[in-house]
Design a protein around this motif. Structure first.
Motif, PDB file in Angstrom:
ATOM      1  N   LEU A  66       0.892  -1.109   0.019  1.00 24.14           N
ATOM      2  CA  LEU A  66      -0.020   0.032  -0.018  1.00 24.14           C
ATOM      3  C   LEU A  66       0.969   1.382  -0.076  1.00 24.14           C
ATOM      4  CD1 LEU A  66      -2.784   1.482   0.509  1.00 24.14           C
ATOM      5  CD2 LEU A  66      -2.456   1.227   2.760  1.00 24.14           C
ATOM      6  N   ILE A  67       0.690   2.082  -0.885  1.00 26.08           N
ATOM      7  CA  ILE A  67       1.448   3.326  -1.121  1.00 26.08           C
ATOM      8  C   ILE A  67       0.437   4.049  -0.937  1.00 26.08           C
ATOM      9  CG2 ILE A  67       3.191   4.693  -2.260  1.00 26.08           C
ATOM     10  CD1 ILE A  67       4.034   2.085  -3.636  1.00 26.08           C
ATOM     11  N   ALA A  68       0.432   5.247   0.030  1.00 24.89           N
ATOM     12  CA  ALA A  68      -0.745   5.995   0.247  1.00 24.89           C
ATOM     13  C   ALA A  68      -0.113   7.595   0.406  1.00 24.89           C
ATOM     14  CB  ALA A  68      -1.398   5.601   1.517  1.00 24.89           C
ATOM     15  N   ALA A  69      -0.808   8.537   0.199  1.00 25.28           N
ATOM     16  CA  ALA A  69      -0.620   9.930   0.375  1.00 25.28           C
ATOM     17  C   ALA A  69      -0.745  10.091   1.754  1.00 25.28           C
ATOM     18  CB  ALA A  69      -1.378  10.779  -0.536  1.00 25.28           C
ATOM     19  N   ASP A  70      -0.135  10.974   2.520  1.00 30.22           N
ATOM     20  CA  ASP A  70      -0.317  11.135   4.024  1.00 30.22           C
ATOM     21  C   ASP A  70      -1.793  11.530   4.258  1.00 30.22           C
ATOM     22  OD1 ASP A  70       2.432  10.725   4.456  1.00 30.22           O
ATOM     23  OD2 ASP A  70       2.743  12.918   4.668  1.00 30.22           O
ATOM     24  N   CYS A  71      -2.414  12.304   3.533  1.00 27.07           N
ATOM     25  CA  CYS A  71      -3.805  12.910   3.841  1.00 27.07           C
ATOM     26  C   CYS A  71      -4.889  12.028   3.707  1.00 27.07           C
ATOM     27  CB  CYS A  71      -4.044  14.138   2.969  1.00 27.07           C
ATOM     28  SG  CYS A  71      -3.116  15.543   3.308  1.00 27.07           S
ATOM     29  N   THR A  72      -4.771  10.849   3.156  1.00 29.61           N
ATOM     30  CA  THR A  72      -5.653   9.705   2.906  1.00 29.61           C
ATOM     31  C   THR A  72      -6.433   9.347   4.186  1.00 29.61           C
ATOM     32  OG1 THR A  72      -4.224   8.284   2.489  1.00 29.61           O
ATOM     33  CG2 THR A  72      -4.912   9.268   0.639  1.00 29.61           C
ATOM     34  N   ALA A  73      -5.261   8.799   5.218  1.00 23.71           N
ATOM     35  CA  ALA A  73      -5.757   8.321   6.444  1.00 23.71           C
ATOM     36  C   ALA A  73      -6.532   9.169   7.206  1.00 23.71           C
ATOM     37  CB  ALA A  73      -4.236   8.079   7.085  1.00 23.71           C
ATOM     38  N   TYR A  74      -6.446  10.573   7.011  1.00 29.27           N
ATOM     39  CA  TYR A  74      -7.144  11.357   7.908  1.00 29.27           C
ATOM     40  C   TYR A  74      -8.603  11.702   7.028  1.00 29.27           C
ATOM     41  CZ  TYR A  74      -2.640  12.566  10.397  1.00 29.27           C
ATOM     42  OH  TYR A  74      -1.739  12.247  11.173  1.00 29.27           O
ATOM     43  N   ASN A 105      12.198  -6.929  -4.015  1.00 26.57           N
ATOM     44  CA  ASN A 105      11.543  -7.870  -3.283  1.00 26.57           C
ATOM     45  C   ASN A 105      10.442  -8.280  -4.199  1.00 26.57           C
ATOM     46  OD1 ASN A 105      12.350  -6.860  -0.361  1.00 26.57           O
ATOM     47  ND2 ASN A 105      12.311  -4.738  -1.561  1.00 26.57           N
ATOM     48  N   ASN A 106       9.891  -9.359  -3.482  1.00 33.56           N
ATOM     49  CA  ASN A 106       8.958  -9.975  -4.292  1.00 33.56           C
ATOM     50  C   ASN A 106       7.509  -9.505  -3.869  1.00 33.56           C
ATOM     51  OD1 ASN A 106       7.522 -11.928  -5.790  1.00 33.56           O
ATOM     52  ND2 ASN A 106       7.342 -13.561  -4.362  1.00 33.56           N
ATOM     53  N   ILE A 107       7.315  -8.509  -4.589  1.00 34.14           N
ATOM     54  CA  ILE A 107       5.756  -7.740  -4.277  1.00 34.14           C
ATOM     55  C   ILE A 107       4.787  -8.206  -5.117  1.00 34.14           C
ATOM     56  CG2 ILE A 107       4.829  -5.462  -4.410  1.00 34.14           C
ATOM     57  CD1 ILE A 107       7.095  -5.559  -2.361  1.00 34.14           C
ATOM     58  N   LYS A 108       3.567  -8.801  -4.338  1.00 36.00           N
ATOM     59  CA  LYS A 108       2.393  -9.369  -5.111  1.00 36.00           C
ATOM     60  C   LYS A 108       1.648  -8.590  -5.773  1.00 36.00           C
ATOM     61  CE  LYS A 108       0.379 -12.592  -3.030  1.00 36.00           C
ATOM     62  NZ  LYS A 108      -0.427 -13.231  -1.888  1.00 36.00           N
ATOM     63  N   ASP A 109       1.472  -7.284  -5.214  1.00 36.27           N
ATOM     64  CA  ASP A 109       0.626  -6.286  -6.114  1.00 36.27           C
ATOM     65  C   ASP A 109       0.812  -4.913  -5.279  1.00 36.27           C
ATOM     66  OD1 ASP A 109      -1.530  -5.934  -3.894  1.00 36.27           O
ATOM     67  OD2 ASP A 109      -2.371  -7.791  -4.418  1.00 36.27           O
ATOM     68  N   VAL A 110       0.225  -3.856  -6.031  1.00 34.00           N
ATOM     69  CA  VAL A 110       0.447  -2.676  -5.399  1.00 34.00           C
ATOM     70  C   VAL A 110      -0.908  -1.701  -5.210  1.00 34.00           C
ATOM     71  CG1 VAL A 110       1.640  -0.193  -5.577  1.00 34.00           C
ATOM     72  CG2 VAL A 110       2.900  -2.409  -6.024  1.00 34.00           C
ATOM     73  N   THR A 111      -1.308  -1.367  -4.309  1.00 32.46           N
ATOM     74  CA  THR A 111      -2.298  -0.146  -4.090  1.00 32.46           C
ATOM     75  C   THR A 111      -2.107   1.240  -4.086  1.00 32.46           C
ATOM     76  OG1 THR A 111      -3.972  -2.049  -3.571  1.00 32.46           O
ATOM     77  CG2 THR A 111      -4.674   0.049  -3.187  1.00 32.46           C
ATOM     78  N   GLN A 147      -3.436  -0.661  -8.659  1.00 35.11           N
ATOM     79  CA  GLN A 147      -4.382   0.119  -8.785  1.00 35.11           C
ATOM     80  C   GLN A 147      -4.377   1.197  -8.077  1.00 35.11           C
ATOM     81  OE1 GLN A 147      -8.105  -1.314  -6.530  1.00 35.11           O
ATOM     82  NE2 GLN A 147      -6.610  -2.308  -5.046  1.00 35.11           N
ATOM     83  N   VAL A 148      -5.269   2.257  -8.316  1.00 31.97           N
ATOM     84  CA  VAL A 148      -5.148   3.649  -7.855  1.00 31.97           C
ATOM     85  C   VAL A 148      -6.842   3.737  -7.262  1.00 31.97           C
ATOM     86  CG1 VAL A 148      -4.912   6.091  -8.145  1.00 31.97           C
ATOM     87  CG2 VAL A 148      -3.265   4.367  -9.078  1.00 31.97           C
ATOM     88  N   VAL A 149      -6.740   4.071  -6.011  1.00 34.55           N
ATOM     89  CA  VAL A 149      -7.873   4.430  -5.355  1.00 34.55           C
ATOM     90  C   VAL A 149      -7.848   6.073  -4.965  1.00 34.55           C
ATOM     91  CG1 VAL A 149      -9.530   4.185  -3.355  1.00 34.55           C
ATOM     92  CG2 VAL A 149      -8.179   2.399  -4.342  1.00 34.55           C
ATOM     93  N   THR A 150      -8.757   6.970  -5.248  1.00 31.35           N
ATOM     94  CA  THR A 150      -8.746   8.216  -5.161  1.00 31.35           C
ATOM     95  C   THR A 150      -9.940   8.717  -4.212  1.00 31.35           C
ATOM     96  OG1 THR A 150      -8.179   8.889  -7.457  1.00 31.35           O
ATOM     97  CG2 THR A 150      -9.029  10.520  -6.107  1.00 31.35           C
ATOM     98  N   ILE A 151      -9.406   9.253  -2.980  1.00 33.71           N
ATOM     99  CA  ILE A 151     -10.492   9.807  -1.943  1.00 33.71           C
ATOM    100  C   ILE A 151     -10.652  11.318  -2.204  1.00 33.71           C
ATOM    101  CG2 ILE A 151     -10.366   9.947   0.482  1.00 33.71           C
ATOM    102  CD1 ILE A 151     -10.149   7.032  -0.493  1.00 33.71           C
TER     103      ILE A 151
END
Length: 210
Positions: free
Chosen positions: A116-124, A162-168, A198-202
């Motif tokens: 999971l690669i997330a922009a800081d603000c998304t968790a807030y 590294n053996n990364i399975k998928d990226v969100t 995949q990309v998820v937009t909040i």
């Protein structure tokens, strides 16, 4: 002291519990299916419970009783309210550090990881971020605008080694978040690996847009 206080006729009580709900002080409780005055000092003697009783089982009487303890009632009701309040969900974070700049290139937790690669603000912005995104994933966060850095080199190294399975990727709808999405795209291309992503937009209102 002699004062006016409620009296409950258990023979008439049908166990509906309406009086217990109507008592703002918590003086009435249900015991073995019948309403019962739990403590004299919790009853203010105003009788909010009387009109609530459909069976006519509650009346007033004057008798020796402890004085109404308003402070104790307030403390009890505050504790009851706190106990009923929703408890925060447990953290789903499984590794540390989480900042992209601080994350190691190689670490055991990256093996077969869902990243999971997330922009800081998304968790807030998104209330269920832990349960919906962090759970079951290795989490990396950053803000390309505040950090003033291109994350693509660091992310390329992580994905390549590294053996990364998928990226969100989870980003906000604001334009500055495009930097983190672009960094991931570049890293995936530079790694030469075909990894599902995949990309998820909040939205700034906390809703998932895409």
């Amino acid at each position: 002291m002699i004062r006016k206080i409620i009296k409950i006729d258990k023979k008439k009580c049908n166990g509906c519990g309406i009086c217990a709900d109507a008592c703002h002080e918590g003086a009435i409780g249900m015991v073995e299916g019948k309403a019962e005055l739990l403590r004299d000092d919790y009853c203010d003697g105003l009788g909010d419970c009387l009109p609530a009783c459909p069976a006519g089982a509650i009346s007033f009487e004057e008798r020796e009783a402890a004085a109404y303890d308003e402070a104790a009632v307030k403390e009890r009701m505050a504790a009851k309210k706190a106990a009923a309040a929703p408890r925060p969900a447990e953290s789903q974070l499984s590794q540390w550090p989480v900042q992209i700049k601080l994350a190691p290139v190689n670490a055991p937790y990256f093996d077969n990881a869902k990243l999971l690669i997330a922009a800081d603000c998304t968790a807030y912005a998104y209330a269920a971020f832990h349960s919906d995104f962090i759970a079951g994933r290795i989490t990396l966060v950053g803000c390309p605008k505040l950090d003033a850095v291109d994350y693509s080199e660091k992310l390329t190294a992580i994905i390549t080694n590294n053996n990364i399975k998928d990226v969100t990727v989870v980003r906000m709808e604001v334009p500055c978040c495009g930097g983190i999405e672009q960094a991931v795209k570049t890293a995936l291309q530079n790694s030469g690996k075909m990894i599902p992503w995949q990309v998820v937009t909040i939205s700034i209102g906390g809703q998932i847009l895409a």
